[in-house]
Design an enzyme around this catalytic site. Structure first.
Site, short mmCIF file in Angstrom:
data_model
loop_
_atom_site.label_atom_id
_atom_site.label_comp_id
_atom_site.label_asym_id
_atom_site.label_seq_id
_atom_site.Cartn_x
_atom_site.Cartn_y
_atom_site.Cartn_z
CG HIS A 1 -87.73 7.02 -58.42
ND1 HIS A 1 -86.28 6.98 -58.35
CD2 HIS A 1 -88.06 6.41 -59.81
CE1 HIS A 1 -85.84 6.56 -59.32
NE2 HIS A 1 -86.91 6.29 -60.20
CG ASP B 1 -84.20 8.92 -56.54
OD1 ASP B 1 -83.46 9.00 -57.56
OD2 ASP B 1 -85.06 8.07 -56.31
CG HIS C 1 -92.85 -1.78 -66.54
ND1 HIS C 1 -93.54 -2.42 -65.59
CD2 HIS C 1 -92.15 -0.73 -66.23
CE1 HIS C 1 -93.32 -1.55 -64.43
NE2 HIS C 1 -92.55 -0.58 -64.66
CG ASN D 1 -90.73 0.44 -57.31
OD1 ASN D 1 -90.14 0.36 -56.32
ND2 ASN D 1 -91.13 1.58 -57.73
CB SER D 2 -93.50 -4.02 -61.49
OG SER D 2 -94.63 -3.01 -61.28
CD GLU E 1 -95.89 -3.49 -56.36
OE1 GLU E 1 -96.74 -3.11 -55.64
OE2 GLU E 1 -95.88 -2.92 -57.55
CB ALA F 1 -84.24 2.88 -67.94
CG ASP F 2 -84.13 -0.07 -63.98
OD1 ASP F 2 -84.85 0.84 -64.65
OD2 ASP F 2 -84.34 -0.58 -63.05
#
Length: 491
Positions: free
Chosen positions: A18, A123, A370, A374-375, A378, A393-394
């Site tokens: 975050h 956030d 995973h 963010n990954s 990218e 989680a998400d």
């Protein structure tokens, strides 16, 4: 626009996944005419040393507000200033309490700032930002680290009361309201992590209130990836959604890419020189983010699968994983160990990796991830297909975006979520599955080539989205206009 500059205050969840997009967002806003303050604590400021240096050398109007972490008042060790440093489930409620106690010192800090703040971006997991905005009579926007698809899926599942009707968390169901049938389970599509957890009821209520009263929602995505779901999210929430991603593309040069997140555990030039010696699109990058925790048995199976595949790779193992499993360190480095056996075609990074720089190198041809959002962003930005390995989680819903919506990835086949640090029993994915998965990811013909073509084309589109005239750039300008409302009213 009235005279003066809008001043945004960004309040991220104190977690690398975050803080990094918060810094990317700050860079975007500051590059386009805004002043930005990012709220952090001393331990996190230390991690942002490279970003601090970048700010000072580039003269960007970004301020890092390092507030003392209220560890004593929250009954939590001062060392627990980031999610990846909280190593006991019993301390998570204390961690969130500590973050909420930053309100008073933050208000005192902001009252002394010139020019004064004109907009808060808090956030979703820092809902108390709405109190700061109310006190200062300025707009509050909510930043979600999730995709539009994931937020839309969570809301439609909740609105259809599916969570309440399911007693078996692993029973499959079709997510309602989507343009294509997508199956999941309650375990793989959980409510926001605190909503059903004892002790987090107050935080859940505040988060709902913050969503209801906010001026809009800011997302790290773009229309080129998620146009339908962004529109659906606006209809479900009644809020304007500012899709300004991919946020990693705020960093266009090597120096700013290197400044993202923590200090790399390897010299970046050494890593890039190694990649320079490899053929184009021949290297797999393997990394599971900042807070997932892989146990010793799984680490060894991953390594064995990479070794058996015969493929080139860069594999990131966290320092905390090696500290918890010294046998893995020995397995890696002993005289006839793993690193010796794969020498010349494999690199192991122990600690933090310069991920953006690695993914942007022409030698890299695929990403084992995973599925943290963010990954994913990218990887798409770099035009790279993914082997998806979600944990919790998400991440399982993000996997659906990658594999079933965008069709730019293949699943390794994880059946049930696992938490990331607390030692629950888990099923270890065998080396044969790892080997098969990475070979499928790097497949040159057939479906592999179609995937690669799709993600390359998508990468070109999302890179254009952040350029002047692109969808994300236009949303960024509209976002800055929200921060300018206070200025306009005062003239």
């Amino acid at each position: 626009m009235a005279a003066g500059e809008p001043h945004f205050v960004i309040i991220p969840l104190l977690a690398q996944g975050h803080i990094i997009p918060a810094c990317d967002m700050a860079r975007l806003l500051a590059t386009n005419g805004a002043i930005v303050t990012v709220v952090i604590t001393p331990a996190n400021l230390t991690r942002l040393h490279s970003f601090s240096t970048l700010i000072s050398t580039s003269n960007l109007p970004i301020r890092l507000a390092s507030l003392p972490f209220p560890s004593t008042a929250a009954s939590i060790p001062d060392s627990c200033q980031n999610v990846d440093l909280v190593h006991s489930p019993d301390l998570f409620s204390n961690f969130f309490l500590a973050m909420s106690l930053l309100q008073t010192p933050l208000l005192e800090y902001l009252h002394g700032q010139h020019p004064p703040p004109t907009c808060i971006i808090s956030d979703h997991f820092q809902p108390w930002g709405m109190n700061i905005a109310r006190e200062l009579s300025i707009p509050n926007l909510i930043f979600h680290g999730f995709s539009s698809f994931t937020l839309t899926a969570m809301l439609t599942i909740k609105n259809h009361k599916i969570y309440q009707s399911l007693t078996d968390v692993h029973k499959p169901f079709i997510i309602p309201g989507l343009p294509q049938p997508i199956e999941t389970t309650k375990a793989k599509a959980p409510p926001f992590f605190y909503e059903e957890a004892p002790g987090f009821e107050k935080l859940a209520q505040e988060a709902i209130m913050a969503e209801d009263t906010c001026e809009g929602i800011v997302l790290n995505t773009c229309s080129e990836m998620e146009s339908y779901f962004t529109q659906q999210l606006e209809e479900l929430t009644g809020k304007k959604v500012y899709a300004i991603g991919p946020l990693p593309l705020a960093n266009k040069d090597a120096a700013s890419k290197a400044a993202r997140g923590n200090k790399p555990s390897i010299d970046e030039s050494q890593c890039l020189q190694w990649l320079d010696s490899m053929p184009e699109s021949s290297v797999i990058y393997v990394s599971f983010g900042s807070i997932t925790h892989t146990v010793a048995a799984q680490l060894i199976e991953i390594g064995a699968g990479l070794e058996a595949s015969g493929l080139r790779f860069i594999w990131v193992i966290k320092e905390s994983e090696l500290m918890a499993a010294p046998e893995v360190g020995k397995w890696l480095t002993e005289e006839e160990g793993f690193e010796k056996r794969v020498e010349g075609r494999g690199m192991v990074i122990k600690g933090w990796a310069p991920q953006a720089a690695i993914l942007g190198h022409s030698a890299v041809g695929g990403f084992v991830t995973h599925c943290g959002w963010n990954s994913v962003m990218e990887s798409v930005s770099a035009g790279l297909p993914m082997l998806t390995w979600p944990h919790f989680a998400d991440q399982f819903l993000n996997e659906k975006v990658v594999v079933e919506v965008l069709k730019v990835g293949v699943p390794v086949g994880i059946g049930k979520p696992i938490m990331y640090v607390f030692g629950e029993e888990m099923v270890v994915v065998g080396r044969e599955v790892v080997e098969k998965g990475v070979k499928c990811l790097m497949e040159c013909g057939g479906e592999g080539e179609e995937r690669r073509k799709r993600v390359r084309e998508l990468g070109e589109k999302v890179r254009k989205a952040v350029d002047k005239g692109g969808s994300s750039f236009e949303n960024l300008i509209k976002l800055i206009e929200v921060g300018s409302k206070k200025l306009m009213k005062s003239t």
